[in-house]
Each structure stands twice: as structure tokens, then as C-alpha cells.
Design a protein around this motif. Sequence first.
Motif, PDB file in Angstrom:
ATOM      1  N   VAL A 321      30.204 -23.693  10.830  1.00 28.61           N
ATOM      2  CA  VAL A 321      30.462 -22.547  11.391  1.00 28.61           C
ATOM      3  C   VAL A 321      29.262 -21.955  12.253  1.00 28.61           C
ATOM      4  O   VAL A 321      29.968 -21.269  13.330  1.00 28.61           O
ATOM      5  N   TYR A 322      28.103 -22.263  11.935  1.00 24.14           N
ATOM      6  CA  TYR A 322      27.027 -21.858  12.951  1.00 24.14           C
ATOM      7  C   TYR A 322      27.203 -22.514  14.230  1.00 24.14           C
ATOM      8  O   TYR A 322      27.380 -21.551  15.337  1.00 24.14           O
ATOM      9  N   TRP A 323      27.498 -23.769  14.425  1.00 29.64           N
ATOM     10  CA  TRP A 323      27.601 -24.420  15.647  1.00 29.64           C
ATOM     11  C   TRP A 323      28.932 -23.817  16.364  1.00 29.64           C
ATOM     12  O   TRP A 323      29.004 -23.957  17.732  1.00 29.64           O
ATOM     13  N   LEU A 324      29.901 -23.583  15.616  1.00 27.48           N
ATOM     14  CA  LEU A 324      31.348 -23.422  16.294  1.00 27.48           C
ATOM     15  C   LEU A 324      31.192 -21.770  16.845  1.00 27.48           C
ATOM     16  O   LEU A 324      31.789 -21.390  18.005  1.00 27.48           O
ATOM     17  N   ASP A 325      30.276 -20.741  16.380  1.00 31.40           N
ATOM     18  CA  ASP A 325      30.238 -19.354  16.547  1.00 31.40           C
ATOM     19  C   ASP A 325      29.103 -19.252  17.276  1.00 31.40           C
ATOM     20  O   ASP A 325      29.122 -17.916  17.949  1.00 31.40           O
ATOM     21  N   MET A 326      28.098 -19.999  17.662  1.00 28.42           N
ATOM     22  CA  MET A 326      26.812 -19.579  18.329  1.00 28.42           C
ATOM     23  C   MET A 326      27.350 -19.527  20.030  1.00 28.42           C
ATOM     24  O   MET A 326      27.959 -20.386  20.086  1.00 28.42           O
ATOM     25  N   PRO A 327      26.735 -18.579  20.496  1.00 34.09           N
ATOM     26  CA  PRO A 327      25.527 -17.470  20.288  1.00 34.09           C
ATOM     27  C   PRO A 327      26.108 -16.363  19.865  1.00 34.09           C
ATOM     28  O   PRO A 327      25.440 -15.133  19.520  1.00 34.09           O
ATOM     29  N   MET A 329      27.731 -15.276  17.333  1.00 32.76           N
ATOM     30  CA  MET A 329      27.377 -14.774  15.730  1.00 32.76           C
ATOM     31  C   MET A 329      26.116 -13.783  15.758  1.00 32.76           C
ATOM     32  O   MET A 329      25.910 -13.073  14.907  1.00 32.76           O
ATOM     33  N   ARG A 330      25.032 -14.178  16.598  1.00 33.19           N
ATOM     34  CA  ARG A 330      23.814 -13.608  16.389  1.00 33.19           C
ATOM     35  C   ARG A 330      24.155 -12.245  16.727  1.00 33.19           C
ATOM     36  O   ARG A 330      23.121 -11.291  16.513  1.00 33.19           O
ATOM     37  N   ASP A 331      25.015 -11.737  17.640  1.00 31.12           N
ATOM     38  CA  ASP A 331      25.137 -10.494  18.333  1.00 31.12           C
ATOM     39  C   ASP A 331      26.209  -9.683  17.449  1.00 31.12           C
ATOM     40  O   ASP A 331      26.421  -8.412  17.521  1.00 31.12           O
ATOM     41  N   ASP A 332      26.977 -10.446  16.375  1.00 30.97           N
ATOM     42  CA  ASP A 332      28.052  -9.530  15.772  1.00 30.97           C
ATOM     43  C   ASP A 332      27.494  -8.374  15.011  1.00 30.97           C
ATOM     44  O   ASP A 332      26.389  -8.475  14.487  1.00 30.97           O
ATOM     45  N   ASN A 333      28.373  -7.351  15.147  1.00 28.42           N
ATOM     46  CA  ASN A 333      27.890  -6.045  14.160  1.00 28.42           C
ATOM     47  C   ASN A 333      29.304  -5.398  14.166  1.00 28.42           C
ATOM     48  O   ASN A 333      29.557  -4.252  14.617  1.00 28.42           O
ATOM     49  N   PHE A 334      30.120  -5.962  13.483  1.00 26.00           N
ATOM     50  CA  PHE A 334      31.472  -5.506  13.429  1.00 26.00           C
ATOM     51  C   PHE A 334      31.630  -3.962  12.490  1.00 26.00           C
ATOM     52  O   PHE A 334      32.421  -3.304  13.391  1.00 26.00           O
ATOM     53  N   LEU A 335      30.813  -3.928  11.970  1.00 30.46           N
ATOM     54  CA  LEU A 335      30.620  -2.454  11.273  1.00 30.46           C
ATOM     55  C   LEU A 335      29.935  -1.273  11.745  1.00 30.46           C
ATOM     56  O   LEU A 335      29.811  -0.289  11.310  1.00 30.46           O
ATOM     57  N   LEU A 408      21.767 -17.831   9.273  1.00 35.99           N
ATOM     58  CA  LEU A 408      22.437 -16.478   9.828  1.00 35.99           C
ATOM     59  C   LEU A 408      23.945 -16.573   9.732  1.00 35.99           C
ATOM     60  O   LEU A 408      24.300 -15.275   9.240  1.00 35.99           O
ATOM     61  N   PRO A 409      24.701 -17.620   9.284  1.00 41.46           N
ATOM     62  CA  PRO A 409      25.906 -17.596   8.795  1.00 41.46           C
ATOM     63  C   PRO A 409      26.184 -16.716   7.449  1.00 41.46           C
ATOM     64  O   PRO A 409      27.015 -16.076   7.235  1.00 41.46           O
ATOM     65  N   ASN A 410      25.047 -17.127   6.461  1.00 40.72           N
ATOM     66  CA  ASN A 410      25.085 -16.610   5.147  1.00 40.72           C
ATOM     67  C   ASN A 410      24.717 -15.279   5.393  1.00 40.72           C
ATOM     68  O   ASN A 410      25.523 -14.396   4.489  1.00 40.72           O
ATOM     69  N   VAL A 411      23.913 -14.554   6.238  1.00 40.37           N
ATOM     70  CA  VAL A 411      23.739 -13.353   6.099  1.00 40.37           C
ATOM     71  C   VAL A 411      24.719 -12.585   6.948  1.00 40.37           C
ATOM     72  O   VAL A 411      25.048 -11.600   6.709  1.00 40.37           O
ATOM     73  N   ALA A 412      24.648 -13.127   8.118  1.00 46.03           N
ATOM     74  CA  ALA A 412      25.722 -12.240   9.164  1.00 46.03           C
ATOM     75  C   ALA A 412      27.186 -12.275   8.641  1.00 46.03           C
ATOM     76  O   ALA A 412      27.781 -11.280   8.381  1.00 46.03           O
ATOM     77  N   GLY A 413      27.690 -13.545   8.111  1.00 44.92           N
ATOM     78  CA  GLY A 413      29.008 -13.453   7.785  1.00 44.92           C
ATOM     79  C   GLY A 413      29.389 -13.204   6.328  1.00 44.92           C
ATOM     80  O   GLY A 413      30.138 -12.526   5.995  1.00 44.92           O
ATOM     81  N   MET A 414      28.469 -13.729   5.428  1.00 47.70           N
ATOM     82  CA  MET A 414      28.809 -13.573   3.735  1.00 47.70           C
ATOM     83  C   MET A 414      27.932 -12.330   3.531  1.00 47.70           C
ATOM     84  O   MET A 414      28.761 -11.500   2.691  1.00 47.70           O
ATOM     85  N   ALA A 415      26.709 -11.893   3.909  1.00 46.93           N
ATOM     86  CA  ALA A 415      26.124 -10.776   3.123  1.00 46.93           C
ATOM     87  C   ALA A 415      26.411  -9.483   3.769  1.00 46.93           C
ATOM     88  O   ALA A 415      26.690  -8.470   3.233  1.00 46.93           O
ATOM     89  N   LEU A 416      26.877  -9.533   5.061  1.00 48.44           N
ATOM     90  CA  LEU A 416      26.773  -8.233   6.186  1.00 48.44           C
ATOM     91  C   LEU A 416      27.985  -7.966   6.585  1.00 48.44           C
ATOM     92  O   LEU A 416      28.352  -6.967   7.025  1.00 48.44           O
ATOM     93  N   ALA A 418      29.161  -8.728   8.996  1.00 51.39           N
ATOM     94  CA  ALA A 418      28.760  -8.569  10.639  1.00 51.39           C
ATOM     95  C   ALA A 418      29.971  -9.261  11.603  1.00 51.39           C
ATOM     96  O   ALA A 418      30.084  -8.888  12.515  1.00 51.39           O
ATOM     97  N   ASN A 419      30.500 -10.185  11.265  1.00 49.45           N
ATOM     98  CA  ASN A 419      31.704 -10.900  11.908  1.00 49.45           C
ATOM     99  C   ASN A 419      33.093 -10.492  11.609  1.00 49.45           C
ATOM    100  O   ASN A 419      33.845 -11.136  11.927  1.00 49.45           O
ATOM    101  N   GLY A 420      33.140  -9.518  10.786  1.00 52.11           N
ATOM    102  CA  GLY A 420      34.541  -9.021  10.361  1.00 52.11           C
ATOM    103  C   GLY A 420      35.468  -9.944   9.664  1.00 52.11           C
ATOM    104  O   GLY A 420      36.501  -9.864   9.479  1.00 52.11           O
ATOM    105  N   GLY A 421      34.783 -10.971   8.831  1.00 50.75           N
ATOM    106  CA  GLY A 421      35.731 -11.641   7.838  1.00 50.75           C
ATOM    107  C   GLY A 421      36.191 -12.757   8.652  1.00 50.75           C
ATOM    108  O   GLY A 421      37.107 -13.378   8.334  1.00 50.75           O
ATOM    109  N   ARG A 422      35.258 -13.419   9.659  1.00 53.04           N
ATOM    110  CA  ARG A 422      35.563 -14.514  10.270  1.00 53.04           C
ATOM    111  C   ARG A 422      35.986 -15.762   9.293  1.00 53.04           C
ATOM    112  O   ARG A 422      36.635 -16.844   9.516  1.00 53.04           O
ATOM    113  N   PHE A 423      35.071 -15.997   8.332  1.00 57.90           N
ATOM    114  CA  PHE A 423      35.170 -16.859   7.292  1.00 57.90           C
ATOM    115  C   PHE A 423      35.241 -16.471   5.742  1.00 57.90           C
ATOM    116  O   PHE A 423      35.017 -17.307   4.773  1.00 57.90           O
TER     117      PHE A 423
END
Length: 513
Positions: A321-327, A329-335, A408-416, A418-423
Motif C-alpha cells: 500500500v505504501y508504494w502504491l499510494d506514495m507520495p 499518503m504523506r499528505d492525506d488528512n481526510f478528517l 506511515l500506512p499503519n499510522v495514516a491509514g489504520m490509526a488516523l 487520514a486516507n478516508g478508508g483507502r484500505f
Amino acid sequence: MSSTKHAVVVLGDQLDLKNPALLANPPETAHILMVESPAESTVVWVHKVRIALFLSAMRHFAEELRKAGYAVHYRKLGDTGKHSLVEGIGSLCKQHGYTSIDMAEPGEWRLEQDFLGMAKTKGIKLRLLDDTHYLCTRAEFAKWASGYKQMRMEYFYREMRKRTGVLMEGAEPAGGKWNFDTENRSAFPKSGPGTISPPAAFEPDEITKEVFAEVEQHFPKHPGTLANFQWPVTREQALKALDTFIATRFTNFGNYQDAMWTNTPFGWHSLVSSSINLHLLHPMEVVEKAEAAFRENKVDIASAEGFIRQILGWREFMRGVYWLDMPKMRDDNFLQAKLDLPKWFWTGKTQMNCLKDSIGQTMDHGYAHHIQRLMVIGNFALLAGLVPQQVEDWFLAVYVDAIEWVELPNVAGMALFANGGRFTSKPYIASGAYIKRMSNYCTGCKYKPSEKVGDDACPFTTLYWGFLDQHEKMLSANPRTGLMAKNIARLDDAQRTALRQKVADTFKNIEQL
């Protein structure tokens, strides 16, 4: 190709003699370049233990390379100045006349871009090789992901099980089902965890002690302490850590992998993630030893499957997911989170026992297990609306196993979220009641997890209900969070007004919580 014009770059998280760049360049001809860069420890405010682990492991591996017959050009902290890692490699190439380099693909998007840019600018031929440390290549993951409208780890994990034959009985999963997660969520007994077999610990040798001195010299104000350092820094030590876990700790890992208890920093966890991420251990050898323990009736299927899923499933999925969604992912702030990270994230000095203990042990050891990271620290960050990039930087800085592709994907995607439920199928939120159920943190705490308003209200509970209130529409539309939304809908206008005032007060006083 003349060996004097060609070199191999080995990064600090690629410490494996089976590194594809090393396998492609035999010792009798290969010149190895390794650089310690102070800049890599200041991209974020890196924990002293994390710095020391990387540098000690790198220096030990350089010695291993020399013993294997490789010529190694190694620049230590004091030799690098303020240059970045990539600038240091470029300087070595210029000094020794190298016009081409081989390396395994970097684990971080930033580093890969920097190496590509350096090669172009300096006219160096750069060959990036697929990193065979991983069980699924970037291209293979991208192909798999293209077949799904929504990526889900569970489906990927099943494919990996089928591909590798791990925990399979012919075409069927061992134990009759793919996932035993529901059987791996026990809290410790009310009397406490009892005696826990200790993990393997390693006394710092002269190389590591030298690193300690240099870390204190170059990074005196960085967070954390080196007093409790016990991490594996060589493959030999990493294998011992793994074998100790399998022999003495694995049997209780499954039941208690989500459990938390004051002053119990490691629980029954394996503590081998840093060794896997530095490439001191190959993930498949870890999986194979875990499966063998199950096949030999040393652990039950729930423990084996839960542990293997984290490596064969989640770890590989995160990288893909990291390599699929960078860069992006680093800027995502869905909420649209906008609150700054509280200063006590760097000290643990808060009145909330759960965060005091989880962050305190992080500062002491550079470690917290996945539930402390996700459902205590990450949960608070999500509920409080902390700026994702600040939270991501913190997680990358403080944990020994944090490398951006996994952090990054654990924090941005799973915890926060931040990517609005991408995975992920929902925001992972919980009130203080969850923490009370899974730990003893609430015992003696200033705050009451059952209260959402009032002087004794638990900030987790207050902010949980505030999150439901703020995002009611989004949560109502999601089948997995619909019941949460119904709960907030039951509050009358007066109750909502009181809640909103308490949430505002909590935000205002966040540094004093």
C-alpha cells in the motif's frame, strides 16, 4: 565492468548477506559503500535508542562484510558532516571514481527519489534491484490491488497463504478458517499478568558502547534514554531472540497479544520486528519457525495464525500500500484534523494513566506493542484531531522498528483514518471503556472511563462521543459504524450542548490533561 568503477550501496535497513545487490556482486570484485548520516536522525526528532540500534547494527554488519571478503568504504557520523545519506554516497563515489552503483530498492520513497536524483545529477548509472527480503514485490502487489475496488488485508493475506502454502492443509486453511483474531483478544486476569518469560536481552558490546557515546555526543537533546538498550544488533543475536520467543513466549502470545498492564512493556510479544525490518531476519524464516511450533503442537492454531498474519499478511500489505499510494499518503488528512501534537507526547507527563504508561515505556525502550500504538496513542490522536503529519513524524521518530514504509500506512491509514478508508473499513475509535477492559490503566487514574462530561470525565470517552457527534453523518452511512451513530443520536439537545462544551474544554486544556 571494472570493479574500480562500480560499487554496491548497502542501506542501514538492508543488513543481509543475501541482499540482492550483494548476491549480484561477489566479494572478490565488490566495493561496498555504507554511510551514517546525522541528517537521517534529524529528518524527524529520532529516539536515541532507534539511532543507536541502526548504527550499531550497521557497524556490526560492516564487520561481517569484511570477514566475508568484501572491501567496505564506511563513513561514520563524525566523517559525514551535515551531509545527507545520499550526499554521503555521492561523495564516496566521487572520491573513489565510481561511475555506477547497484543497490536493493530503498524502503522509503524519499530515499529512492533522492538516489534517482543524485544519479541523474552526477551522471552515475544506478541499478535498483527488487528487494528479495519481501515476500511480495511492488509489481505483484500493484497487480493484486488492481483487481479490487477496495483493498482489504484479509483478501491479500489469503492469497499469500495460498501462494506460500503456510498454514494450509491442501487447498484449505489449517484449523478450518483463515483468521483466528476473535480468539486472540483476551485481557490479563484481574490479578495481573503473573510471571512472564523474559525476552532475550543482549549486553552492549564495545561497538555498541562506542555508538552510545557518539549518539550522546551528536544527539544530546533527542528523546529517550539508552539505559535500557537490549536490542539485537547482529543476525546471531536476532536468531537467538526469535528462538527464545518461540521456545518460551509464543505459547501465551495469542491469548494476550492485545492485553496491556502497567509497567509491563513487552508482555508476551516477540520483539523481533526491528530485526526483520533491519533484514537481520528474513520474514519467511520467522514464519516457518512459527508454523513449525504449531505443527509440533507447541502452540495452538490461534497463536500461530495471529503471529503469522502480522508478518505474512499485514507487514507485506503495508509495504504494498505504501508504494502504491506514495507520495499522496504523506499528505492525506481526510478528517481535516488540525490540533498540534501535545508536548507531553515527548515525555509521557500526562495525568491519563494509559498514555503515561504507553508513552513512558516508549521513551524508556523505543517500544510499545500494537494495541498500545493503535488503541491508546493512535486512538487518542484520532479522537483529538491531531495533525496527521505531526503524529506520523512522532511514530517514525520513537519506535525501533519504525521505517516509513511500515510506519506511515499503519499510522495514516489504520490509526488516523487520514486516507478516508483507502484500505480500512472504518475509523478505529474506542472510548475509555475499551482501555479499561483491556488493561489496568484506569485503576487509580484521575479520570473515570464511564464519564463523558463533568470534572472526572475520561478524555478518551469525552473525545469519543465528540467524534461521534462531529462525524455522525459519515458514521451513519457506514454499516460497520452505524450502531455508534445511533448512540449519539439518542442524546437530546441539552446533552449535546454539554458534550460539545466539554469537548471544547478538553481541546483547550489538552496540554494539562
